[in-house]
Every structure is written in structure tokens, then in C-alpha cells.
Design a protein around this motif. Structure first.
Motif, short mmCIF file in Angstrom:
data_model
loop_
_atom_site.label_atom_id
_atom_site.label_comp_id
_atom_site.label_asym_id
_atom_site.label_seq_id
_atom_site.Cartn_x
_atom_site.Cartn_y
_atom_site.Cartn_z
N CYS A 1 1.00 -0.91 0.05
CA CYS A 1 -0.03 0.02 0.17
C CYS A 1 0.89 0.79 -0.19
O CYS A 1 1.59 1.24 0.70
CB CYS A 1 -0.82 0.09 0.92
N ASN A 2 0.65 1.92 -0.86
CA ASN A 2 1.72 3.07 -1.75
C ASN A 2 1.01 4.31 -1.79
O ASN A 2 0.78 4.12 -2.90
CB ASN A 2 3.17 2.35 -1.95
N PRO A 3 1.44 5.63 -1.52
CA PRO A 3 1.58 5.72 0.08
C PRO A 3 0.72 4.92 1.36
O PRO A 3 -0.10 4.72 0.49
CB PRO A 3 1.29 7.30 0.17
N ASN A 4 1.42 4.65 2.87
CA ASN A 4 0.95 4.51 3.11
C ASN A 4 -0.50 3.88 4.29
O ASN A 4 -0.02 5.63 4.39
CB ASN A 4 2.06 3.30 3.97
N ASN A 5 -1.54 3.81 4.54
CA ASN A 5 -2.21 3.55 5.10
C ASN A 5 -2.28 3.02 6.65
O ASN A 5 -2.02 1.22 6.41
CB ASN A 5 -4.08 3.39 4.87
N PRO A 6 -1.54 2.77 7.74
CA PRO A 6 -1.89 4.43 8.09
C PRO A 6 -1.04 5.44 8.67
O PRO A 6 -0.91 6.09 8.96
CB PRO A 6 -2.28 3.64 9.47
N THR A 7 0.24 4.76 8.16
CA THR A 7 1.74 5.83 8.34
C THR A 7 1.43 7.03 7.87
O THR A 7 2.28 8.00 7.79
CB THR A 7 3.16 4.76 8.39
N GLY A 8 0.99 7.18 6.55
CA GLY A 8 1.26 8.13 5.27
C GLY A 8 2.38 8.09 4.45
O GLY A 8 3.25 8.73 4.16
N GLY A 9 3.78 7.07 5.02
CA GLY A 9 4.81 6.73 4.49
C GLY A 9 5.25 6.24 2.75
O GLY A 9 3.89 5.96 2.67
N VAL A 10 5.89 7.42 2.40
CA VAL A 10 6.32 6.79 0.67
C VAL A 10 7.24 6.20 1.05
O VAL A 10 8.34 6.72 0.95
CB VAL A 10 5.79 7.99 0.11
N LEU A 11 7.25 4.79 0.21
CA LEU A 11 9.09 4.06 -0.29
C LEU A 11 9.19 5.00 -1.19
O LEU A 11 8.79 5.43 -2.34
CB LEU A 11 8.26 3.23 -1.61
N SER A 12 10.26 4.96 -0.87
CA SER A 12 11.58 4.88 -1.73
C SER A 12 11.65 4.61 -3.18
O SER A 12 10.98 3.72 -3.23
CB SER A 12 12.94 4.95 -0.90
N GLU A 13 12.34 5.35 -3.82
CA GLU A 13 12.39 4.49 -5.89
C GLU A 13 13.45 3.23 -5.10
O GLU A 13 12.96 2.61 -5.85
CB GLU A 13 13.62 5.42 -6.31
N SER A 14 14.03 3.06 -4.39
CA SER A 14 14.85 1.84 -4.52
C SER A 14 14.37 0.98 -3.48
O SER A 14 14.60 -0.40 -3.70
CB SER A 14 16.75 2.02 -3.35
N ALA A 15 13.53 1.41 -2.50
CA ALA A 15 13.09 0.43 -2.14
C ALA A 15 11.59 -0.45 -2.67
O ALA A 15 11.77 -1.22 -3.52
CB ALA A 15 12.09 1.04 -1.32
N MET A 16 11.25 0.91 -3.78
CA MET A 16 9.96 -0.36 -4.94
C MET A 16 11.33 -0.93 -5.93
O MET A 16 10.39 -1.73 -6.17
CB MET A 16 9.95 1.51 -5.77
N SER A 17 11.68 -0.29 -6.23
CA SER A 17 13.04 -1.45 -7.16
C SER A 17 13.18 -2.36 -6.52
O SER A 17 12.37 -3.89 -7.07
CB SER A 17 14.18 -1.06 -7.41
N GLU A 18 13.84 -2.71 -4.95
CA GLU A 18 13.72 -4.38 -4.49
C GLU A 18 12.39 -4.88 -4.47
O GLU A 18 12.43 -6.06 -4.70
CB GLU A 18 14.41 -4.06 -3.14
N ILE A 19 11.40 -3.95 -3.78
CA ILE A 19 10.15 -5.12 -4.00
C ILE A 19 9.40 -5.26 -5.64
O ILE A 19 9.67 -7.01 -5.06
CB ILE A 19 9.22 -4.40 -3.50
N VAL A 20 10.41 -4.99 -6.53
CA VAL A 20 9.47 -5.66 -8.27
C VAL A 20 10.86 -6.53 -8.16
O VAL A 20 10.06 -7.50 -8.12
CB VAL A 20 10.04 -4.24 -9.15
#
Ligand SMILES: Cc1ncc(COP(=O)(O)O)c(C=O)c1O
Length: 378
Positions: free
Chosen positions: A155-174
């Protein structure tokens, strides 16, 4: 099939239209039909619409508008749904078989984990870490995902924290999803509700097994339209559409029409500006309130969504505290328990300022009572 209670939605469904002060929403103060249509004549014109069954997968015009948001997507990549919740439901229902492994990001809007367990999956998690400003624990993700993982849900941006993934975190998840051959489902319903004004990049187009779900309830301030969508490969979209025949058949004709209006590029930009100006106006009010409470509360500043996920230091259970808010002050806030995290509350700051001040005053009164009655200071 028995299904576990979706605690947060049950809480909202029961109370949101009953309490005097609702700080449990996660979007901004909604638009009116007139604001969306631009005046009374257009509203009158709406009155002449015949109440037909809408095109089941959404009108071609609406699907084109949605596809236009995602580079490379075409109408065939889009299914219009009854809110983002139906988009999540259909994808989970279609993909998850008994015994499948599903890996979810936590904390999270708890719909997908609850559904996946209901459909018989073994659900494991990787966590966003408060001490890393809600960045994900990618080592934990790597350990959780196996060749048997069918679906990874983020979930990005995240509920409940309001956090947004960094580009590198997105790449790693993919990469992790790709290595396992798992579907990657990204719920992006808070995209466009960033305080910074910088729209969160989508997972769309990063891998052939990506499913992106989104809708008009949060960043667009149009929850009453009940319009959401899935963007995915055309074969999957066609199948999901046939699953929708069993759920809602079609969206309302009126909602489809109003959604087309909201997604006209100039209108979409105007709506995002409105959302962000509400967030920027209200965030300092929340910050002041937190500062006024010294060490009793702490907050990792949310990047997106009209939500603040506050850690509190009072020695009282979050559900108990929030039940007192309802019974003593007619005030609704979400307890951290609903995300499996006692010691937190999720507060909405997308409401008009007077409503926010009054709601926070009421929360103060409950906190004072709790301190007096329970001696509840951590
Ligand atoms: C992450 C997330 N997904 C989906 C939904 C449901 O949204 P909708 O109103 O579009 O069905 C919510 C609502 O809070 C949410 O937070």
C-alpha cells in the motif's frame, strides 16, 4: 465461508455517520457535486440522465481517462470498480487459492490480509519500521517471499503511516516479486495526496505481473462516488471483469459520469491542488497540538494522506481509549489495535479547521479523564 471481522471498516461503518466529530477518515473533506460539475446548470443536466445499467467494466471514456494516467496503459488494461475496495477484493478473490502464500506490507489497510486468510492463504508480513521513518524492512521481505509466494500486497502511499516508499525500496520490492514470479498488488489510493506536491510514482509498468488499484475516495475527495479501478494486463482485467459479474455488475451511471469529469486532466490537477492545500493548511494545526503535549505523543511526519499515525505514551489500550472517545465525547478516531499495533491512534487532519480543533479538544478531555480515573500515564 467464514471471514474474520475487518475491524477498522466495522468501526467506521458503525460510527462514522453517528458521531458528532469524525477524525477517523483518511481522505480530505469531500467535494460537492456542484463543485465537481462547475455550477447549477450542469447539475440540472445531470438530473436528465436516465438511470440505466452502466457499462459493466466502466464506459470506454472513463477507462481511457484512467489509462491516460499510466504510461503505456490502454483501455483494455483498465477495469472500473465499486471503489478501491472492490478492486482489492476482485484481485484477491481471483488470485488466492487455499494453501497459497501471500506476503503483505504491515501496517496496512487490513482488507487484503483479512480476505487472503478468508480464502485460505497463509499470510506472512514484512513491516514498515517506525525507527526508520516507516521505511520497509526489505530483509524481512526477502525472508518472507519464497518460490511458493503467489501474491505480494503493498500500500503506497501507506495507510496508516502516511509513508511513501523510496525509489530504491520500490525497485527492491519489484525484484523480489520478479524472482518469485509472484503477482505484485499495489494499492495506490493515496497517490496525489502528498503534502509536498510531488505525486508518488506508481508501480505500474515495472514488471509484467503488477496490479495497480486506485480510486477517487482519498486524494480526489470523492468517496461518495464509489469509483475505483484496477490497472493490470488485459487477460487478467478481462477475468476480473467476469468476477465483477458476481459482485456489483456495474458502477452507477452517475458515478461514471462524475468520475470522467474528475479525471479530466485540468480538473484532476485542480482537485489535487485542493487536497494538498487542505493538508498544508491543517498539518501545522496538528503539529501545534502535538507540541502542546510534550512527550505524550510522537509522530513520524506523514508524507501523504490526511492521516497522522500517532504514538501515545498513556498507559491505556488504544481500543479502550477510542471507545471512551465515542461514548464520552461523540468523537471517532481509529485505534492502533485495528492495525495490530496498540499504543497508536490514527487521526484524520483533512477536515475543516474548526472541526479539527473541536475534535482535538474533545480528545484532550478524554485523555484528562483517563489520566484521572486510570492514572494512565506511561
Ligand atoms: C489503502 C486503502 N485501500 C482501499 C480503501 C477503500 O477505498 P474506497 O473508498 O476507494 O473503496 C481504503 C479506505 O480507507 C484504503 O485506505
Amino acid at each position: 465461508m467464514k471471514i474474520e471481522t475487518f475491524e477498522m471498516e466495522r468501526w467506521q461503518s458503525q460510527w462514522e455517520n453517528v458521531v458528532e466529530y469524525n477524525l477517523a477518515e483518511s481522505g480530505v473533506d469531500p467535494l460537492t457535486v456542484e463543485e465537481l460539475l462547475g455550477g447549477p446548470e450542469a447539475v440540472q443536466e445531470l438530473g436528465r440522465r436516465q438511470m440505466l445499467y452502466n457499462q459493466g467494466n466502466g464506459t470506454p471514456e472513463l477507462r481511457d481517462r484512467i489509462a491516460g494516467i499510466y504510461p503505456g496503459a490502454k483501455r483494455e488494461n483498465v477495469l472500473v470498480t465499486h471503489g478501491t475496495c472492490e478492486a482489492n477484493y476482485l484481485a484477491t478473490w481471483r488470485l488466492v487459492e487455499p494453501g497459497d502464500e501471500v506476503v503483505v506490507m504491515l501496517p496496512n489497510y487490513m482488507q487484503i490480509p483479512g480476505l487472503a486468510r478468508g480464502f485460505g492463504a497463509r499470510v506472512t508480513a514484512f513491516h514498515l519500521r517506525e525507527d526508520r521513518d516507516w521505511a520497509p524492512d526489505l530483509d524481512e521481505l526477502n525472508r518472507a517471499v519464497t518460490p511458493r509466494t503467489k501474491l505480494i500486497a503493498v500500500c503506497n502511499p501507506n495507510n496508516p503511516t502516511g509513508g511513501v516508499l523510496s525509489e530504491s525500496a520500490m525497485s527492491e520490492i519489484v525484484s523480489v516479486a520478479e524472482r518469485a514470479g509472484a503477482w505484485l498488488l499495489a494499492d495506490e489510493v493515496y497517490q496525489g495526496a502528498e503534502r509536498s506536491g510531488e505525486t508518488t510514482p506508481s508501480f505500474w509498468g515495472r514488471y509484467e505481473k503488477v496490479i495497480v488499484n486506485n480510486g477517487l475516495s482519498k486524494a480526489y475527495g470523492l468517496p461518495g462516488l464509489r469509483i475505483g479501478w484496477t490497472v493490470a494486463p488485459p487477460d487478467l482485467i478481462f477475468e476480473l471483469w467476469s468476477y465483477k459479474d458476481y459482485t456489483t455488475i456495474a458502477s452507477s451511471v452517475l458515478s461514471d459520469l462524475l468520475a470522467r469529469r474528475a479525471l479530466e486532466p485540468a480538473m484532476r490537477a485542480r482537485i489535487f491542488d485542493r487536497t494538498r492545500s487542505i493538508l498544508r493548511r491543517n498539518y501545522p494545526l496538528l503539529e501545534d497540538w502535538i507540541k502542546g503535549h510534550g512527550a505524550d505523543f510522537s509522530l513520524v511526519p506523514p508524507a501523504a494522506g490526511a492521516i497522522a499515525y500517532l504514538r501515545y505514551r498513556h498507559n491505556v489500550n488504544s481500543s479502550e481509549l477510542m471507545k471512551r472517545c465515542i461514548s464520552e465525547e461523540s468523537l471517532l478516531i481509529v485505534p492502533g489495535d485495528h492495525f495490530g499495533m496498540d499504543g497508536f491512534i490514527r487521526l484524520n487532519y483533512g477536515v475543516p479547521p474548526d472541526h479539527m480543533h473541536a475534535g482535538l479538544d474533545r480528545l484532550d478531555r478524554v485523555l484528562r479523564t483517563v489520566e484521572k480515573v486510570l492514572g494512565a500515564r506511561g
